[in-house]
Design a protein around this motif. Structure first.
Motif, PDB file in Angstrom:
ATOM      1  N   LYS A   1     -28.039 -19.581 -24.717  1.00 20.89           N
ATOM      2  CA  LYS A   1     -27.658 -18.954 -23.447  1.00 20.89           C
ATOM      3  C   LYS A   1     -28.537 -19.507 -22.322  1.00 20.89           C
ATOM      4  O   LYS A   1     -29.754 -19.560 -22.431  1.00 20.89           O
ATOM      5  CB  LYS A   1     -27.829 -17.438 -23.533  1.00 20.89           C
ATOM      6  CG  LYS A   1     -26.841 -16.778 -24.493  1.00 20.89           C
ATOM      7  CD  LYS A   1     -25.480 -16.565 -23.851  1.00 20.89           C
ATOM      8  CE  LYS A   1     -24.468 -15.971 -24.801  1.00 20.89           C
ATOM      9  NZ  LYS A   1     -23.736 -16.991 -25.587  1.00 20.89           N
TER      10      LYS A   1
ATOM     11  N   ASP B   1     -18.081 -17.020 -27.073  1.00 17.02           N
ATOM     12  CA  ASP B   1     -18.170 -17.956 -25.951  1.00 17.02           C
ATOM     13  C   ASP B   1     -18.407 -19.393 -26.410  1.00 17.02           C
ATOM     14  O   ASP B   1     -17.714 -20.318 -25.990  1.00 17.02           O
ATOM     15  CB  ASP B   1     -19.337 -17.565 -25.029  1.00 17.02           C
ATOM     16  CG  ASP B   1     -18.886 -16.630 -23.919  1.00 17.02           C
ATOM     17  OD1 ASP B   1     -17.778 -16.070 -24.025  1.00 17.02           O
ATOM     18  OD2 ASP B   1     -19.668 -16.447 -22.952  1.00 17.02           O
TER      19      ASP B   1
ATOM     20  N   ARG C   1     -11.639 -19.042 -22.520  1.00 13.13           N
ATOM     21  CA  ARG C   1     -12.187 -17.776 -22.039  1.00 13.13           C
ATOM     22  C   ARG C   1     -13.688 -17.775 -22.325  1.00 13.13           C
ATOM     23  O   ARG C   1     -14.101 -17.970 -23.467  1.00 13.13           O
ATOM     24  CB  ARG C   1     -11.550 -16.593 -22.754  1.00 13.13           C
ATOM     25  CG  ARG C   1     -12.319 -15.306 -22.418  1.00 13.13           C
ATOM     26  CD  ARG C   1     -11.758 -14.091 -23.022  1.00 13.13           C
ATOM     27  NE  ARG C   1     -11.711 -14.150 -24.477  1.00 13.13           N
ATOM     28  CZ  ARG C   1     -11.159 -13.196 -25.213  1.00 13.13           C
ATOM     29  NH1 ARG C   1     -10.630 -12.148 -24.640  1.00 13.13           N
ATOM     30  NH2 ARG C   1     -11.145 -13.299 -26.520  1.00 13.13           N
TER      31      ARG C   1
ATOM     32  N   TYR D   1     -17.140 -15.385 -21.430  1.00 13.02           N
ATOM     33  CA  TYR D   1     -17.632 -14.153 -20.789  1.00 13.02           C
ATOM     34  C   TYR D   1     -18.846 -14.395 -19.898  1.00 13.02           C
ATOM     35  O   TYR D   1     -19.018 -13.764 -18.872  1.00 13.02           O
ATOM     36  CB  TYR D   1     -17.995 -13.112 -21.851  1.00 13.02           C
ATOM     37  CG  TYR D   1     -16.792 -12.483 -22.510  1.00 13.02           C
ATOM     38  CD1 TYR D   1     -16.072 -11.495 -21.853  1.00 13.02           C
ATOM     39  CD2 TYR D   1     -16.376 -12.877 -23.776  1.00 13.02           C
ATOM     40  CE1 TYR D   1     -14.955 -10.918 -22.442  1.00 13.02           C
ATOM     41  CE2 TYR D   1     -15.271 -12.315 -24.374  1.00 13.02           C
ATOM     42  CZ  TYR D   1     -14.562 -11.326 -23.703  1.00 13.02           C
ATOM     43  OH  TYR D   1     -13.461 -10.759 -24.287  1.00 13.02           O
ATOM     44  N   ASP D   2     -19.721 -15.336 -20.328  1.00  9.85           N
ATOM     45  CA  ASP D   2     -20.969 -15.562 -19.597  1.00  9.85           C
ATOM     46  C   ASP D   2     -20.710 -16.431 -18.367  1.00  9.85           C
ATOM     47  O   ASP D   2     -20.373 -17.604 -18.494  1.00  9.85           O
ATOM     48  CB  ASP D   2     -21.958 -16.266 -20.549  1.00  9.85           C
ATOM     49  CG  ASP D   2     -23.302 -16.501 -19.893  1.00  9.85           C
ATOM     50  OD1 ASP D   2     -23.459 -16.152 -18.702  1.00  9.85           O
ATOM     51  OD2 ASP D   2     -24.200 -17.034 -20.568  1.00  9.85           O
ATOM     52  N   PRO D   3     -20.876 -15.862 -17.159  1.00 16.06           N
ATOM     53  CA  PRO D   3     -20.545 -16.623 -15.944  1.00 16.06           C
ATOM     54  C   PRO D   3     -21.505 -17.778 -15.689  1.00 16.06           C
ATOM     55  O   PRO D   3     -21.227 -18.666 -14.885  1.00 16.06           O
ATOM     56  CB  PRO D   3     -20.662 -15.589 -14.813  1.00 16.06           C
ATOM     57  CG  PRO D   3     -20.959 -14.285 -15.449  1.00 16.06           C
ATOM     58  CD  PRO D   3     -21.398 -14.537 -16.854  1.00 16.06           C
TER      59      PRO D   3
ATOM     60  N   CYS E   1     -13.141 -16.423 -16.719  1.00 14.92           N
ATOM     61  CA  CYS E   1     -14.289 -15.562 -17.006  1.00 14.92           C
ATOM     62  C   CYS E   1     -13.920 -14.107 -16.734  1.00 14.92           C
ATOM     63  O   CYS E   1     -13.875 -13.685 -15.570  1.00 14.92           O
ATOM     64  CB  CYS E   1     -15.483 -15.993 -16.169  1.00 14.92           C
ATOM     65  SG  CYS E   1     -16.906 -14.939 -16.448  1.00 14.92           S
ATOM     66  N   PRO E   2     -13.655 -13.312 -17.803  1.00 17.48           N
ATOM     67  CA  PRO E   2     -13.257 -11.920 -17.615  1.00 17.48           C
ATOM     68  C   PRO E   2     -14.313 -11.123 -16.840  1.00 17.48           C
ATOM     69  O   PRO E   2     -13.972 -10.221 -16.078  1.00 17.48           O
ATOM     70  CB  PRO E   2     -13.135 -11.382 -19.045  1.00 17.48           C
ATOM     71  CG  PRO E   2     -12.994 -12.582 -19.899  1.00 17.48           C
ATOM     72  CD  PRO E   2     -13.740 -13.687 -19.220  1.00 17.48           C
ATOM     73  N   THR E   3     -15.579 -11.479 -17.032  1.00 15.63           N
ATOM     74  CA  THR E   3     -16.654 -10.762 -16.329  1.00 15.63           C
ATOM     75  C   THR E   3     -16.487 -10.921 -14.820  1.00 15.63           C
ATOM     76  O   THR E   3     -16.506  -9.945 -14.073  1.00 15.63           O
ATOM     77  CB  THR E   3     -18.026 -11.330 -16.769  1.00 15.63           C
ATOM     78  OG1 THR E   3     -17.995 -11.542 -18.161  1.00 15.63           O
ATOM     79  CG2 THR E   3     -19.145 -10.385 -16.384  1.00 15.63           C
ATOM     80  N   LEU E   4     -16.311 -12.174 -14.379  1.00 19.58           N
ATOM     81  CA  LEU E   4     -16.154 -12.417 -12.942  1.00 19.58           C
ATOM     82  C   LEU E   4     -14.888 -11.767 -12.403  1.00 19.58           C
ATOM     83  O   LEU E   4     -14.884 -11.222 -11.292  1.00 19.58           O
ATOM     84  CB  LEU E   4     -16.114 -13.918 -12.657  1.00 19.58           C
ATOM     85  CG  LEU E   4     -17.435 -14.666 -12.676  1.00 19.58           C
ATOM     86  CD1 LEU E   4     -17.229 -16.077 -12.167  1.00 19.58           C
ATOM     87  CD2 LEU E   4     -18.484 -13.949 -11.833  1.00 19.58           C
TER      88      LEU E   4
ATOM     89  N   ALA F   1     -13.434  -9.086 -13.489  1.00 18.89           N
ATOM     90  CA  ALA F   1     -13.664  -7.652 -13.369  1.00 18.89           C
ATOM     91  C   ALA F   1     -14.536  -7.344 -12.153  1.00 18.89           C
ATOM     92  O   ALA F   1     -14.277  -6.406 -11.395  1.00 18.89           O
ATOM     93  CB  ALA F   1     -14.304  -7.120 -14.646  1.00 18.89           C
ATOM     94  N   VAL F   2     -15.567  -8.167 -11.973  1.00 23.67           N
ATOM     95  CA  VAL F   2     -16.457  -7.968 -10.809  1.00 23.67           C
ATOM     96  C   VAL F   2     -15.635  -8.042  -9.517  1.00 23.67           C
ATOM     97  O   VAL F   2     -15.736  -7.178  -8.643  1.00 23.67           O
ATOM     98  CB  VAL F   2     -17.591  -9.026 -10.798  1.00 23.67           C
ATOM     99  CG1 VAL F   2     -18.320  -9.026  -9.468  1.00 23.67           C
ATOM    100  CG2 VAL F   2     -18.566  -8.768 -11.944  1.00 23.67           C
TER     101      VAL F   2
END
Lengths: 220, 151
Positions: free
Chosen positions: A55, B89, B111, B113-115, B130-133, B135-136
């Motif tokens: 990460k 990821d 896909r 998740y980590d932007p 990016c589902p996170t972005l 959603a944000v």
């Protein structure tokens, strides 16, 4: 210069121990907190970080510079690929080293810019093959998949002994590049006669290597 | 660069390989298949394919997306589109990068998740969702009346 070891259990431990003994600074990054506690006790001089080393936000906290060495040792090829790509593209490390579990992935890693890979499966497969080969055969370049280079020692009863090179029934995808005879190198021509005790340097495609052995040494 | 269009009806449709048959993967597979595309879905777990509907007329392959052999079995080199939709990821990134760089697939979507990694992997020509972005952004839009910036 620091050495970063990402993931890996026993390999990471033994590598770290060896590198520390040689005076290098070693940083181990591992997800497993329990494992890290054990490592910290056994490797007093190493810096041990708990976190996912594939990460970017974890790696960014480690002050990695382009002069450091970076080695990805996790059991997952995808994590090793992502970690070494981050090392290369974000921190500018030219040649990060990645362990590859599926040897087929080597070419794909290379294409993505990770040219230095180590495949334990390949190394073990070669060691096993060496045991399958007869004593007279030495694999000179074990790491190439496209070409095989062997040194093959001729014995009294080898079927090739006494024949001229042009008479040998070796496959078209192979060639005898040199003969070591009594410490001297001979570049063979078609009329060179093979003698007992000769060491033949043979190039061949790996796919035909067993028939090369068979025609030079008899039954393999 | 020419981009294949996904729901171009009537014509023969596209050859699409989807990695990961979870909620997203199976949903997209059902939809793409019902639109007349040839779809292959790959998942490590056989049970995952039970979420494919009767509309799905494509193929399923049990296999690990991180093994090159699986990509070859799925004939990724012939794909017009590859979708990397597993829950991991790094698996998605690796599958997408190999599809793009090694098998030269025209359109690859992953896909992730980590932007953090988006810029880096976009450089390879892979499209990242990016589902996170997302959603944000959605939450920001919903809460838009609170903030001063109308953007």
């Amino acid at each position: 210069m620091k050495v970063f070891l990402i993931g890996g259990r026993n390999i990471a431990y033994h590598l770290a121990r060896r590198l520390l003994n040689k005076g290098y600074q070693v940083v181990l990054v591992n997800k497993d907190e329990k494992l890290n506690e054990g490592l910290a006790k056994r490797l007093k001089k190493a810096i041990i970080i708990t976190g996912d080393g594939s990460k970017r936000h974890v790696l960014e906290q480690l002050e990695i510079t382009s002069k450091d060495l970076f080695v990805a040792l996790t059991p997952n090829d995808q994590d090793n690929l992502v970690a070494s790509l981050i090392a290369k593209r974000v921190f500018g490390i030219e040649n990060p080293l990645a362990l590859i579990n599926d040897p087929d992935n080597e070419a794909a890693f290379k294409k993505l810019g990770i040219g230095t890979t180590v495949s334990p499966t390949n190394i073990l497969a070669q060691a096993i093959e060496e045991r399958i080969f007869k004593e007279q055969i030495t694999n000179l370049i074990p790491s190439f998949e496209q070409i095989a280079v062997f040194q093959i020692e001729m014995e009294e009863q080898s079927p090739a002994v006494g024949k001229r090179v042009m008479e040998l029934a070796i496959p078209r995808e192979s060639v005898i590049g040199a003969i070591i005879r009594a410490g001297e190198a001979i570049i063979p021509r078609g009329d060179t006669i093979i003698k007992s005790g000769d060491k033949l340097i043979v190039l061949s495609k790996p796919t035909v290597q067993s028939s090369v052995f068979e025609s030079l040494l008899g039954e393999v | 660069m020419t981009m294949p269009v996904l729901n171009k009806k009537k014509s023969k449709g596209l050859y699409i390989v989807i990695f990961g048959c979870g909620r997203l993967g199976s949903g997209i597979a059902n939809w793409l298949s019902s639109k007349g595309n040839s779809v292959v879905v790959v998942d490590r777990r056989e049970e995952a394919f039970s979420s494919l509907s009767f509309e799905f007329t494509g193929f399923t392959i049990i296999g690990d997306a991180t093994e090159l052999d699986t990509l070859e079995t799925a004939k990724v080199e012939k794909a017009d589109v590859v979708l990397a939709l597993t829950p991991d990821d790094n698996t998605n990134i690796m599958t997408a990068l190999i599809s793009k760089e090694y098998f030269e697939v025209p359109r690859v979507i992953a896909r992730v998740y980590d932007p953090n990694n988006i810029d880096m992997f976009s450089e390879f020509g892979v499209e990242i969702i990016c589902p996170t972005l997302l959603a944000v952004k959605e939450i920001q839009n919903t809460l838009g009346f609170i903030g001063g910036d109308e953007g």
